[in-house]
Design a protein around this motif. Structure first.
Motif, PDB file in Angstrom:
ATOM      1  N   THR A  10     -27.836  30.842  -9.598  1.00 25.94           N
ATOM      2  CA  THR A  10     -27.324  32.071  -8.990  1.00 25.94           C
ATOM      3  C   THR A  10     -27.623  33.272  -9.889  1.00 25.94           C
ATOM      4  OG1 THR A  10     -25.556  30.712  -8.078  1.00 25.94           O
ATOM      5  CG2 THR A  10     -25.288  33.073  -7.877  1.00 25.94           C
ATOM      6  N   SER A  31     -28.507  29.948 -23.803  1.00 26.70           N
ATOM      7  CA  SER A  31     -29.765  29.201 -23.970  1.00 26.70           C
ATOM      8  C   SER A  31     -30.932  30.135 -24.252  1.00 26.70           C
ATOM      9  CB  SER A  31     -30.056  28.375 -22.714  1.00 26.70           C
ATOM     10  OG  SER A  31     -28.999  27.492 -22.470  1.00 26.70           O
ATOM     11  N   ARG A  34     -34.542  29.875 -22.153  1.00 31.40           N
ATOM     12  CA  ARG A  34     -34.520  30.364 -20.767  1.00 31.40           C
ATOM     13  C   ARG A  34     -34.302  31.870 -20.723  1.00 31.40           C
ATOM     14  NH1 ARG A  34     -30.348  26.136 -18.305  1.00 31.40           N
ATOM     15  NH2 ARG A  34     -31.058  24.478 -19.623  1.00 31.40           N
ATOM     16  N   LEU A 125     -18.404  35.129  -2.677  1.00 28.63           N
ATOM     17  CA  LEU A 125     -17.873  34.793  -1.349  1.00 28.63           C
ATOM     18  C   LEU A 125     -16.728  35.720  -0.934  1.00 28.63           C
ATOM     19  CD1 LEU A 125     -17.091  32.809   1.025  1.00 28.63           C
ATOM     20  CD2 LEU A 125     -15.782  31.543  -0.689  1.00 28.63           C
ATOM     21  N   THR A 157     -25.264  23.769  -6.346  1.00 23.78           N
ATOM     22  CA  THR A 157     -25.902  23.665  -7.657  1.00 23.78           C
ATOM     23  C   THR A 157     -24.982  22.853  -8.589  1.00 23.78           C
ATOM     24  OG1 THR A 157     -24.837  25.692  -8.382  1.00 23.78           O
ATOM     25  CG2 THR A 157     -27.041  25.919  -7.427  1.00 23.78           C
ATOM     26  N   SER A 163     -17.477  23.413 -10.459  1.00 20.85           N
ATOM     27  CA  SER A 163     -16.407  24.313  -9.995  1.00 20.85           C
ATOM     28  C   SER A 163     -15.607  23.681  -8.862  1.00 20.85           C
ATOM     29  CB  SER A 163     -17.003  25.643  -9.504  1.00 20.85           C
ATOM     30  OG  SER A 163     -17.491  26.377 -10.598  1.00 20.85           O
ATOM     31  N   THR A 278     -23.691  35.626  -1.768  1.00 21.79           N
ATOM     32  CA  THR A 278     -23.015  35.871  -3.054  1.00 21.79           C
ATOM     33  C   THR A 278     -23.845  36.806  -3.931  1.00 21.79           C
ATOM     34  OG1 THR A 278     -21.731  33.857  -3.127  1.00 21.79           O
ATOM     35  CG2 THR A 278     -22.439  34.703  -5.236  1.00 21.79           C
TER      36      THR A 278
HETATM   37  N1  NAP Z   1     -17.858  31.735  -4.878  1.00 22.35           N
HETATM   38  C1  NAP Z   1     -19.109  32.089  -4.767  1.00 22.35           C
HETATM   39  O1  NAP Z   1     -19.399  32.975  -4.024  1.00 22.35           O
HETATM   40  C2  NAP Z   1     -20.156  31.410  -5.622  1.00 22.35           C
HETATM   41  C3  NAP Z   1     -21.468  31.345  -5.170  1.00 22.35           C
HETATM   42  C4  NAP Z   1     -22.431  30.803  -6.010  1.00 22.35           C
HETATM   43  C5  NAP Z   1     -22.074  30.282  -7.240  1.00 22.35           C
HETATM   44  N2  NAP Z   1     -20.779  30.343  -7.630  1.00 22.35           N
HETATM   45  C6  NAP Z   1     -20.358  29.823  -8.920  1.00 22.35           C
HETATM   46  O2  NAP Z   1     -21.124  30.419  -9.959  1.00 22.35           O
HETATM   47  C7  NAP Z   1     -21.252  29.506 -11.029  1.00 22.35           C
HETATM   48  C8  NAP Z   1     -22.718  29.422 -11.434  1.00 22.35           C
HETATM   49  O3  NAP Z   1     -23.430  28.870 -10.363  1.00 22.35           O
HETATM   50  P1  NAP Z   1     -24.980  28.529 -10.460  1.00 22.35           P
HETATM   51  O4  NAP Z   1     -25.443  28.264  -9.094  1.00 22.35           O
HETATM   52  O5  NAP Z   1     -25.713  29.567 -11.244  1.00 22.35           O
HETATM   53  O6  NAP Z   1     -24.933  27.171 -11.316  1.00 22.35           O
HETATM   54  P2  NAP Z   1     -26.049  26.568 -12.267  1.00 22.35           P
HETATM   55  O7  NAP Z   1     -27.413  26.785 -11.718  1.00 22.35           O
HETATM   56  O8  NAP Z   1     -25.620  25.172 -12.538  1.00 22.35           O
HETATM   57  O9  NAP Z   1     -25.943  27.455 -13.608  1.00 22.35           O
HETATM   58  C9  NAP Z   1     -24.788  27.519 -14.396  1.00 22.35           C
HETATM   59  C10 NAP Z   1     -24.946  28.651 -15.403  1.00 22.35           C
HETATM   60  O10 NAP Z   1     -23.735  28.772 -16.152  1.00 22.35           O
HETATM   61  C11 NAP Z   1     -24.048  28.642 -17.552  1.00 22.35           C
HETATM   62  N3  NAP Z   1     -22.937  27.972 -18.211  1.00 22.35           N
HETATM   63  C12 NAP Z   1     -22.229  26.908 -17.753  1.00 22.35           C
HETATM   64  N4  NAP Z   1     -21.272  26.566 -18.644  1.00 22.35           N
HETATM   65  C13 NAP Z   1     -21.388  27.442 -19.676  1.00 22.35           C
HETATM   66  C14 NAP Z   1     -20.684  27.599 -20.901  1.00 22.35           C
HETATM   67  N5  NAP Z   1     -19.679  26.794 -21.247  1.00 22.35           N
HETATM   68  N6  NAP Z   1     -21.078  28.602 -21.714  1.00 22.35           N
HETATM   69  C15 NAP Z   1     -22.077  29.438 -21.383  1.00 22.35           C
HETATM   70  N7  NAP Z   1     -22.791  29.333 -20.243  1.00 22.35           N
HETATM   71  C16 NAP Z   1     -22.441  28.341 -19.401  1.00 22.35           C
HETATM   72  C17 NAP Z   1     -25.319  27.824 -17.608  1.00 22.35           C
HETATM   73  O11 NAP Z   1     -25.967  28.043 -18.824  1.00 22.35           O
HETATM   74  P3  NAP Z   1     -27.189  27.138 -19.310  1.00 22.35           P
HETATM   75  O12 NAP Z   1     -28.375  27.606 -18.512  1.00 22.35           O
HETATM   76  O13 NAP Z   1     -27.302  27.481 -20.745  1.00 22.35           O
HETATM   77  O14 NAP Z   1     -26.799  25.725 -19.053  1.00 22.35           O
HETATM   78  C18 NAP Z   1     -26.074  28.403 -16.409  1.00 22.35           C
HETATM   79  O15 NAP Z   1     -26.651  29.642 -16.755  1.00 22.35           O
HETATM   80  C19 NAP Z   1     -20.638  28.186 -10.564  1.00 22.35           C
HETATM   81  O16 NAP Z   1     -19.325  28.074 -11.069  1.00 22.35           O
HETATM   82  C20 NAP Z   1     -20.588  28.334  -9.056  1.00 22.35           C
HETATM   83  O17 NAP Z   1     -19.552  27.596  -8.450  1.00 22.35           O
HETATM   84  C21 NAP Z   1     -19.815  30.882  -6.845  1.00 22.35           C
END
Ligand code: NAP
Length: 321
Positions: A10, A31, A34, A125, A157, A163, A278
């Motif tokens: 995202t 990271s 990246r 959302l 994802t 989450s 989003t």
């Molecule tokens: N409600 C909504 O509208 C909505 C919509 C989309 C996504 N989201 C939420 O947004 C979040 C990210 O989603 P995504 O699709 O981008 O997931 P993703 O592709 O799995 O990426 C997760 C990201 O968070 C970073 N991260 C995770 N834990 C971390 C920590 N402890 N410290 C620092 N960085 C950390 C990761 O870093 P690395 O690259 O270093 O691993 C990566 O950049 C999720 O919680 C998801 O549920 C919410």
């Protein structure tokens, strides 16, 4: 703006949207590899530091107006990121759907107000959901109860899977007479979102906190269902992308509000499937603050920007019935 967690699925979509909209931003995360590649592609500065690094936050937030935290699960990042934003007096935004994070944001209301910043959790959302609740609530006199049903179309994802675990572990939460309560048994509920009656599961999505903030409705229940991926039993995330749902389905948010006199009204928003709603919402909401429109303290999308926020989001259709 500083975008933390920029390299996730995202996050990468959001930084490209921010760039497309001409926002002045820098990126951050944990990271190096990246981040450096993404920063080179976008020609923006980057900051590498783990969420617990206070000096890292201080340096990265220097001179910024807003922080957009996209690193999830937010149970691992929101507390530190919110505290850093308060300390650096920078508006805070995230895109969480984890109910405990909204409660955390609510608990920092006084600190955010004292720092003169807006703390807005749920710019994804909920930038559609929360203004839709306000829109629906305005259709009755004295709204007393609200039920929401969210049908998500698309895959998840790894961050979203983590989450979702946090959302489920929060338990069967509802708001009753203004207080959040945990049920021991899930009530079953059926809603018709245009394709006939469908079963939904009770799940606290965050409206319990956020839409209570924006409307004060004392009784709130939230339900969730997921449109299944195209191939039955397949993964929801393959080759770096969430797997799309079958057909040209759209995600739908259905809100039912009951007025004090017993009148029941329903409104529904349908959006593009997957994660793009989003992405565009988060950037739109932060742009409001970057342009000087904000309210200090803990805010929800609609407590800050009203039902009108819906009209600034692309490809959102509203139906009243
Ligand atoms: N409600 C909504 O509208 C909505 C919509 C989309 C996504 N989201 C939420 O947004 C979040 C990210 O989603 P995504 O699709 O981008 O997931 P993703 O592709 O799995 O990426 C997760 C990201 O968070 C970073 N991260 C995770 N834990 C971390 C920590 N402890 N410290 C620092 N960085 C950390 C990761 O870093 P690395 O690259 O270093 O691993 C990566 O950049 C999720 O919680 C998801 O549920 C919410």
């Amino acid at each position: 703006m500083l975008i933390y967690g920029a390299t996730g699925y995202t996050g990468t979509l959001i930084v490209h949207e921010a760039s497309r909209r001409g926002i002045d931003f820098e990126i951050a995360g944990r990271s190096e590899d990246r981040l450096s590649a993404l920063a080179a592609e976008l020609n923006v500065p980057y900051h590498v530091f783990p969420v617990a690094d206070r000096e890292g936050w201080k340096s990265a937030l220097k001179g910024k107006t807003a922080l957009l935290n996209i690193a999830g699960p937010f149970s691992e990042t929101a507390e530190q990121a919110m505290e850093a934003a308060i300390k650096s007096q920078v508006h805070y935004f995230d895109i969480t759907a984890e109910v405990d994070i909204y409660r955390l944001a609510e608990s920092k209301d006084v600190a955010a107000e004292a720092a003169g910043i807006m703390l807005l959790s749920g710019a994804g959302l909920f930038a559609t959901y929360d203004p839709l609740v306000v829109h629906t609530a305005k259709r009755v006199e004295n709204p007393v109860a609200m039920r929401a049903a969210f049908k998500y179309s698309g895959g998840f994802t790894p961050g979203s899977v983590a989450s979702s675990g946090n959302i489920i572990n929060a338990g069967l939460l509802v708001r009753k007479n203004g207080e959040i309560k945990k049920l021991t048994e899930a009530p079953s509920a059926s809603f018709d979102l245009g394709d006939g009656p469908e079963d939904f599961s009770l799940m606290p999505l965050g409206g319990l906190v956020i839409s209570y903030k924006s409307t004060g409705i004392p009784d709130i229940e939230e339900y969730f269902a997921m449109a299944v991926p195209a191939e039955e039993g397949s993964d929801t995330f393959k080759e770096g992308h969430p797997v799309a749902a079958s057909g040209a389905e759209r995600s739908k948010i259905f809100i039912e509000v009951t007025g004090e006199d017993g009148t029941v009204v329903r409104s529904m928003a349908d959006t593009q499937d997957g994660y793009m709603p989003t992405v565009t919402s988060a950037v739109e909401v932060v742009m409001h603050a970057l342009n000087g429109s904000f309210k200090i303290g803990f805010q929800s999308p609609a407590s800050a920007y009203g039902a009108e926020l819906l009209t600034s989001l692309p490809d959102v259709n509203i139906t009243d019935f």
